[in-house]
Design a protein around this motif. Sequence first.
Motif, short mmCIF file in Angstrom:
data_model
loop_
_atom_site.label_atom_id
_atom_site.label_comp_id
_atom_site.label_asym_id
_atom_site.label_seq_id
_atom_site.Cartn_x
_atom_site.Cartn_y
_atom_site.Cartn_z
N ILE A 126 64.96 25.24 -7.02
CA ILE A 126 64.43 24.01 -6.68
C ILE A 126 63.68 23.95 -6.71
CG2 ILE A 126 63.89 24.55 -3.48
CD1 ILE A 126 66.55 24.92 -3.19
N TYR A 178 63.38 31.26 -2.55
CA TYR A 178 63.49 30.24 -2.87
C TYR A 178 62.61 30.18 -4.29
CZ TYR A 178 63.94 28.49 1.56
OH TYR A 178 64.53 28.23 2.13
N ALA A 219 70.52 24.48 0.81
CA ALA A 219 69.78 24.40 0.35
C ALA A 219 68.27 22.98 0.67
CB ALA A 219 69.98 23.74 -1.27
#
Length: 223
Positions: A126, A178, A219
Amino acid sequence: MKLIIGNKNYSSWSLRAWLAAKQSGLAFEEIIVPLYGEGWESLKRDDSGLQASSGKVPLLWDGETVVWDSLAILEYLADKVGRERFWPKDETARGMARAMVAEMHSSYHTMRSEFPMNIRKRFDGIQPSATTRDEVVRILGLWAEARARFGSGGPFLFGTFGAADVFYAPVVSRFISYGVAVPGFAGAYMQAVWEHDWMQAWIEASENEEWVIEQYDSAPAIG
């Protein structure tokens, strides 16, 4: 005393109120209302407590008293049991802790949006926006200052577990989910929060929940 909360996997504000209730040492009944589940809209219309809170959780019932908003719940409980259970005794440390909690309560909107709490999930690769990166840096800076100035009495922000840790516990979860890279001192702090008995109980319960909110299980689309 009753505490109405949302799904443990997703509801960061519920986690804060629940940790505050545990920190108070008072007995309370936990009532989970699945967010966005079947009957959620009708429940918001028909439940007098949820009407008082504009249909939001968490919500604390204590006799005739109804308290909504996680910070208001923490402060209400602190008034009942003694503020020293939640806040540092040292005036300077207490001032910083209050400011950090207030900032967490009212700020970091981009990070919240890009990194919704999802205790069960781990997302790889991410790349947060520049705004979220700035917010992460700000949080890490506050953690570093609190630990350096006031953290000698234990592994938490102000030494012993308190209001600041209650409010930053969902941030710990977000950073883990994350894959946010953090310096060593922050990793040690996050581990202390994650391994706290109350957090472990919350995590176990979240993993056993059957509810899934699809929009928070994929996501995040950033950019």
